[in-house]
Design an enzyme around this catalytic site. Structure first.
Site, PDB file in Angstrom:
ATOM      1  N   CYS A  82      10.352  72.921  18.418  1.00 26.24           N
ATOM      2  CA  CYS A  82       9.184  73.147  19.283  1.00 26.24           C
ATOM      3  C   CYS A  82       8.426  74.395  18.820  1.00 26.24           C
ATOM      4  O   CYS A  82       7.900  74.402  17.715  1.00 26.24           O
ATOM      5  CB  CYS A  82       9.636  73.226  20.742  1.00 26.24           C
ATOM      6  SG  CYS A  82       8.265  73.106  21.904  1.00 26.24           S
ATOM      7  N   HIS A 187      12.040  67.968  21.379  1.00 25.39           N
ATOM      8  CA  HIS A 187      13.299  68.648  21.711  1.00 25.39           C
ATOM      9  C   HIS A 187      14.482  67.719  21.444  1.00 25.39           C
ATOM     10  O   HIS A 187      14.794  66.884  22.286  1.00 25.39           O
ATOM     11  CB  HIS A 187      13.295  69.074  23.180  1.00 25.39           C
ATOM     12  CG  HIS A 187      12.384  70.218  23.441  1.00 25.39           C
ATOM     13  ND1 HIS A 187      12.790  71.531  23.332  1.00 25.39           N
ATOM     14  CD2 HIS A 187      11.076  70.264  23.754  1.00 25.39           C
ATOM     15  CE1 HIS A 187      11.776  72.325  23.587  1.00 25.39           C
ATOM     16  NE2 HIS A 187      10.711  71.587  23.846  1.00 25.39           N
ATOM     17  N   GLU A 189      17.528  68.382  21.588  1.00 22.46           N
ATOM     18  CA  GLU A 189      18.592  68.671  22.568  1.00 22.46           C
ATOM     19  C   GLU A 189      18.339  68.001  23.907  1.00 22.46           C
ATOM     20  O   GLU A 189      19.224  67.935  24.749  1.00 22.46           O
ATOM     21  CB  GLU A 189      18.758  70.189  22.727  1.00 22.46           C
ATOM     22  CG  GLU A 189      17.713  70.912  23.569  1.00 22.46           C
ATOM     23  CD  GLU A 189      16.374  71.175  22.864  1.00 22.46           C
ATOM     24  OE1 GLU A 189      16.133  70.623  21.771  1.00 22.46           O
ATOM     25  OE2 GLU A 189      15.566  71.934  23.435  1.00 22.46           O
TER      26      GLU A 189
END
Lengths: 205, 253
Positions: A82, A187, A189
């Protein structure tokens, strides 16, 4: 096991990255000081927030030179997530013109809304279309959905640095790579199974 | 190409467990938050919203330890709200794994907080939650403190103000529809979504998948939040997305 340095420079959301790395079989190490970098054989630069604050925090904590040594002299694989991806650019425009790390030539500009895609920030799940082969996207088909949340985007000058693009607001580079330096606008994650595959690919480079 | 429609289960937290009420009242216990997060995680839902509904009333800060534990199991975007009053609260929540922070009462009382958070952590992590009651003749009013205090503000103009101050998203809840499963307030949602250019998450009233389709189409929502439908019926986020997909919406399947 891979020891993954996750840079803490007061730009939010480290815990999720750290937990995801753990789930993907890496050993996360959240670091606040550049001298801890030498323990790691992977580096992740996460981050949410403004480009200007982020670069200034990296400088204040002495990370800019230390990261360059690890990445360019010791060839440690690097992943920016990001804002961490955007910081790779030569110049950012969020909060005024600001020099970035300059590892991948390009600028970071605000997304420009179109009639169809008028809502900025770009928040939610969107597709990544793969433009060239990259280990980071091994076993991931083109067009998979990842989670995005951002108002600015990276415009690389050199199209060879672009691995994947996302079709929002006239389209933007969502995955970049130059040698062992990688950046993703989404993202991983927070992108569940498919995001974890990206992280696992980064760990098995 | 527009972003895909998001379906966001909302978990309301009160003291020790998850609850769900009707019209911001009549709370029922619906199980443990951890259990719910594990299930939603396995089912790969688009996003989760977790709101502590008594923190502001009890003048408590957010329960950072609890959020830390929950976020460790949550590999999807997580919005945390309830009791957030300072930029330090925000920093702490982001550190323990929240992705976005929902402000409600604090945004009204200290609107500058929106700008401070947006400037430091970015607009994308500021969700302003707006709770609305409908008076006679479709006249709407914003309420704070979990729907108990009237502010005299019009939702569309407040939404415009929070956008100008840097909010990245609006979570718009109809207090009357909440928990009734009788459908979203499409009119309210449309008034707000046509005023602002940031995404609007419609909340309050989902009882079936048709309700979702109608607030997306007629209300112009970018996402739908829902709680009772998932707690008390057999309907699931995945089936909802399949339904929406069949009806011409772009979803992540």
């Amino acid at each position: 096991m891979n020891i993954v340095a996750i840079i803490d420079y007061d730009m939010g959301n480290l815990d999720s990255v750290s937990r995801a790395v753990e789930e993907c079989g890496g050993s996360p190490l959240i670091i606040t000081h550049p001298h801890q970098l030498s323990q790691a054989n992977r580096i992740i630069l996460p981050g949410v927030g403004s480009f200007k604050d982020a670069i200034s925090n990296l400088h204040l904590r002495g990370f800019v030179e230390a990261l360059a040594i690890q990445v360019f002299e010791h060839k440690i694989p690097f992943l920016g997530i990001c804002l961490g991806m955007q910081l790779l650019a030569t110049t950012g425009w969020e909060g005024g013109e600001t020099p970035g790390l300059g590892w991948i030539d390009g600028e970071v500009q605000r997304l420009i809304p179109t009639t169809e895609d008028r809502r900025i920030p770009h928040i939610g799940w969107n597709e990544v279309h793969i433009e060239r082969e990259s280990h980071l996207f091994k076993e991931i088909r083109s067009g998979c959905d990842f989670y995005f949340v951002h108002s600015y985007h990276f415009c690389p000058y050199n199209s060879d640095d672009i691995v994947g693009r996302t079709p929002y607001a006239s389209g933007f580079a969502s995955v970049v790579q130059r040698n062992h330096i990688y950046g993703v606008q989404f993202h991983p994650e927070k992108s569940q199974r498919i995001g974890f595959q990206v992280l696992r690919n980064f760990l098995t480079l | 190409m527009p972003t895909k429609i998001r379906i966001m289960p909302t978990l309301l937290y009160k003291e020790v467990g998850l609850v769900k009420g009707v019209g911001f009242d009549a709370w029922r216990r619906v199980g443990s938050a951890m259990q719910a997060i594990r299930v939603y995680n396995m089912r790969e839902v688009d996003e989760l919203i977790l709101l502590d509904i008594t923190a502001t009333r009890d003048k408590r800060p957010p329960d950072f330890e609890l959020v830390d534990e929950l976020a460790d199991e949550c590999f999807m975007p997580l919005t945390i709200g309830g009791g957030v009053r300072t930029i330090e609260d925000v920093r702490h929540l982001l550190q323990v794994g929240a992705d976005k922070i929902a402000l409600n009462t604090a945004a009204i009382e200290e609107p500058n907080l929106i700008t401070q958070i947006a400037n430091h952590f970015g607009s994308q992590c500021v969700v302003v939650s707006i709770d609305v009651r409908c008076h006679a003749q479709q006249k709407y009013e914003v309420f704070t403190h979990a729907g108990t205090i009237a502010t005299g503000r019009d939702p569309a103009s407040w939404a415009q103000e929070v956008q100008d101050r840097g909010a990245g998203e609006i979570l718009l809840t109809s207090i009357e529809r909440d928990g009734t499963m009788s459908g979203y307030n499409n009119d309210l949602t449309a008034k707000v979504s046509t005023t602002v250019s940031i995404p609007v998450i419609a909340s309050g009233g989902a009882g079936n998948y048709q309700h979702m389709a109608s607030v997306l189409r007629e209300g112009g929502a970018s996402a739908v939040a829902a709680a009772s439908i998932f707690h008390f019926t057999q309907q699931t986020p995945l089936e909802a997305k399949r339904y929406l997909h069949e009806h011409g919406f772009m979803v992540r399947l």
